[in-house]
Design a protein around this motif. Sequence first.
Motif, PDB file in Angstrom:
ATOM      1  N   ILE A 168       3.970   3.402  -8.296  1.00 34.84           N
ATOM      2  CA  ILE A 168       5.050   3.674  -9.245  1.00 34.84           C
ATOM      3  C   ILE A 168       4.457   4.376 -10.450  1.00 34.84           C
ATOM      4  O   ILE A 168       3.510   3.889 -11.073  1.00 34.84           O
ATOM      5  CB  ILE A 168       5.745   2.356  -9.669  1.00 34.84           C
ATOM      6  CG1 ILE A 168       6.331   1.671  -8.423  1.00 34.84           C
ATOM      7  CG2 ILE A 168       6.825   2.627 -10.705  1.00 34.84           C
ATOM      8  CD1 ILE A 168       6.738   0.238  -8.644  1.00 34.84           C
ATOM      9  N   ASP A 169       5.014   5.518 -10.763  1.00 34.88           N
ATOM     10  CA  ASP A 169       4.556   6.322 -11.881  1.00 34.88           C
ATOM     11  C   ASP A 169       4.578   5.505 -13.170  1.00 34.88           C
ATOM     12  O   ASP A 169       5.496   4.720 -13.401  1.00 34.88           O
ATOM     13  CB  ASP A 169       5.488   7.536 -11.999  1.00 34.88           C
ATOM     14  CG  ASP A 169       4.976   8.558 -12.981  1.00 34.88           C
ATOM     15  OD1 ASP A 169       5.193   8.364 -14.193  1.00 34.88           O
ATOM     16  OD2 ASP A 169       4.364   9.536 -12.536  1.00 34.88           O
ATOM     17  N   ALA A 170       3.569   5.701 -14.013  1.00 33.53           N
ATOM     18  CA  ALA A 170       3.456   4.948 -15.270  1.00 33.53           C
ATOM     19  C   ALA A 170       4.715   5.064 -16.125  1.00 33.53           C
ATOM     20  O   ALA A 170       5.127   4.096 -16.772  1.00 33.53           O
ATOM     21  CB  ALA A 170       2.233   5.419 -16.055  1.00 33.53           C
ATOM     22  N   LEU A 171       5.356   6.227 -16.123  1.00 39.90           N
ATOM     23  CA  LEU A 171       6.563   6.416 -16.930  1.00 39.90           C
ATOM     24  C   LEU A 171       7.739   5.594 -16.413  1.00 39.90           C
ATOM     25  O   LEU A 171       8.663   5.282 -17.152  1.00 39.90           O
ATOM     26  CB  LEU A 171       6.954   7.898 -16.959  1.00 39.90           C
ATOM     27  CG  LEU A 171       5.940   8.826 -17.624  1.00 39.90           C
ATOM     28  CD1 LEU A 171       6.346  10.288 -17.427  1.00 39.90           C
ATOM     29  CD2 LEU A 171       5.801   8.502 -19.099  1.00 39.90           C
ATOM     30  N   ASP A 172       7.709   5.247 -15.121  1.00 41.93           N
ATOM     31  CA  ASP A 172       8.802   4.481 -14.514  1.00 41.93           C
ATOM     32  C   ASP A 172       8.587   2.973 -14.596  1.00 41.93           C
ATOM     33  O   ASP A 172       9.519   2.204 -14.372  1.00 41.93           O
ATOM     34  CB  ASP A 172       8.951   4.844 -13.030  1.00 41.93           C
ATOM     35  CG  ASP A 172       9.544   6.217 -12.818  1.00 41.93           C
ATOM     36  OD1 ASP A 172      10.226   6.713 -13.736  1.00 41.93           O
ATOM     37  OD2 ASP A 172       9.335   6.777 -11.729  1.00 41.93           O
ATOM     38  N   GLN A 173       7.382   2.526 -14.879  1.00 43.59           N
ATOM     39  CA  GLN A 173       7.044   1.114 -14.706  1.00 43.59           C
ATOM     40  C   GLN A 173       7.859   0.150 -15.561  1.00 43.59           C
ATOM     41  O   GLN A 173       8.143  -0.949 -15.129  1.00 43.59           O
ATOM     42  CB  GLN A 173       5.537   0.900 -14.898  1.00 43.59           C
ATOM     43  CG  GLN A 173       4.758   1.487 -13.741  1.00 43.59           C
ATOM     44  CD  GLN A 173       3.290   1.178 -13.788  1.00 43.59           C
ATOM     45  OE1 GLN A 173       2.848   0.232 -14.417  1.00 43.59           O
ATOM     46  NE2 GLN A 173       2.505   1.994 -13.106  1.00 43.59           N
ATOM     47  N   ASN A 197       0.829  -1.202   0.000  1.00 41.46           N
ATOM     48  CA  ASN A 197       0.000   0.000   0.000  1.00 41.46           C
ATOM     49  C   ASN A 197       0.866   1.256   0.000  1.00 41.46           C
ATOM     50  O   ASN A 197       0.493   2.282   0.542  1.00 41.46           O
ATOM     51  CB  ASN A 197      -0.947  -0.005   1.214  1.00 41.46           C
ATOM     52  CG  ASN A 197      -0.194   0.107   2.540  1.00 41.46           C
ATOM     53  OD1 ASN A 197       0.991  -0.212   2.619  1.00 41.46           O
ATOM     54  ND2 ASN A 197      -0.880   0.545   3.577  1.00 41.46           N
ATOM     55  N   GLY A 198       2.032   1.160  -0.635  1.00 44.05           N
ATOM     56  CA  GLY A 198       3.001   2.252  -0.657  1.00 44.05           C
ATOM     57  C   GLY A 198       2.656   3.353  -1.636  1.00 44.05           C
ATOM     58  O   GLY A 198       1.501   3.517  -2.030  1.00 44.05           O
ATOM     59  N   VAL A 250      -0.345   5.345  -8.505  1.00 45.95           N
ATOM     60  CA  VAL A 250       0.351   6.313  -7.664  1.00 45.95           C
ATOM     61  C   VAL A 250      -0.552   6.693  -6.491  1.00 45.95           C
ATOM     62  O   VAL A 250      -1.732   6.966  -6.654  1.00 45.95           O
ATOM     63  CB  VAL A 250       0.765   7.564  -8.484  1.00 45.95           C
ATOM     64  CG1 VAL A 250       1.303   8.655  -7.589  1.00 45.95           C
ATOM     65  CG2 VAL A 250       1.798   7.178  -9.526  1.00 45.95           C
ATOM     66  N   GLY A 251       0.029   6.644  -5.294  1.00 44.29           N
ATOM     67  CA  GLY A 251      -0.689   6.978  -4.073  1.00 44.29           C
ATOM     68  C   GLY A 251      -1.395   5.803  -3.418  1.00 44.29           C
ATOM     69  O   GLY A 251      -1.827   5.896  -2.270  1.00 44.29           O
ATOM     70  N   ARG A 270       9.812   8.988  -8.561  1.00 40.37           N
ATOM     71  CA  ARG A 270       9.006   9.537  -7.473  1.00 40.37           C
ATOM     72  C   ARG A 270       9.169   8.729  -6.194  1.00 40.37           C
ATOM     73  O   ARG A 270       8.491   8.994  -5.212  1.00 40.37           O
ATOM     74  CB  ARG A 270       7.540   9.557  -7.878  1.00 40.37           C
ATOM     75  CG  ARG A 270       7.296  10.362  -9.146  1.00 40.37           C
ATOM     76  CD  ARG A 270       5.848  10.369  -9.515  1.00 40.37           C
ATOM     77  NE  ARG A 270       5.176  11.283  -8.595  1.00 40.37           N
ATOM     78  CZ  ARG A 270       3.875  11.363  -8.460  1.00 40.37           C
ATOM     79  NH1 ARG A 270       3.086  10.584  -9.153  1.00 40.37           N
ATOM     80  NH2 ARG A 270       3.331  12.216  -7.623  1.00 40.37           N
ATOM     81  N   ALA A 271      10.036   7.733  -6.200  1.00 43.39           N
ATOM     82  CA  ALA A 271      10.230   6.885  -5.025  1.00 43.39           C
ATOM     83  C   ALA A 271      10.832   7.693  -3.886  1.00 43.39           C
ATOM     84  O   ALA A 271      11.634   8.596  -4.125  1.00 43.39           O
ATOM     85  CB  ALA A 271      11.149   5.713  -5.361  1.00 43.39           C
ATOM     86  N   PRO A 272      10.440   7.349  -2.644  1.00 41.01           N
ATOM     87  CA  PRO A 272      11.093   8.023  -1.512  1.00 41.01           C
ATOM     88  C   PRO A 272      12.602   7.819  -1.607  1.00 41.01           C
ATOM     89  O   PRO A 272      13.069   6.764  -2.029  1.00 41.01           O
ATOM     90  CB  PRO A 272      10.530   7.278  -0.289  1.00 41.01           C
ATOM     91  CG  PRO A 272       9.260   6.652  -0.762  1.00 41.01           C
ATOM     92  CD  PRO A 272       9.457   6.362  -2.222  1.00 41.01           C
TER      93      PRO A 272
END
Length: 182
Positions: free
Chosen positions: A122-127, A118-119, A170-171, A139-141
């Motif tokens: 992952i942004d679609a562009l990064d997947q 439930n983190g 995301v979210g 966008r990862a911490p």
Amino acid sequence: DDEPAMFDHIIEGAARLSTMVEGILNMARAHHQDFSAAETIDLPTLVGELSDLVDPAQHHEIVFLGECPRITASRAAIRQVIMNLMSNAVKYNDKPASRVEVACRCTETEICLSVSDNGPGIDALDQKRIFRAFETGTRAPRVPSTGLGLALVRRVVTRMGGRIALHSTVGEGSRFEVYLPR
């Protein structure tokens, strides 16, 4: 005197380098390791053992769910795959009440292992990009990472004749699904 700060900086750099070298060695081993030796694996037990490794302080709720608690496969490969996926789910989780679910379902032809969290998602562009060596989500911490974990998982899964899929919002979190032939 800047000497103690300099030594701390050198020690931190050496630790990062050591982690990177270990990751590269794991990638090389995965390329040559024999994953053909199959044995029965009790997944709830394995997930419990790995939980203690990836979250020794038990800050995260890590559970096994699934209709298929025992599978026959290479223990080394399954352990590597689940450990890396669980480790990422714990490492990158940004929620105060984080939850990681490991599940397994089996059909006549394949095993589907999944690790969900439930983190931050992952942004679609990064997947697609995050499965390449040395890549992490934009966008990862910001946590220490070699960017080798998912590349290693993909290499092991491919060597076992399987495939990996990612579903993420995301979210809301992510779910990695690993499909392996039975």
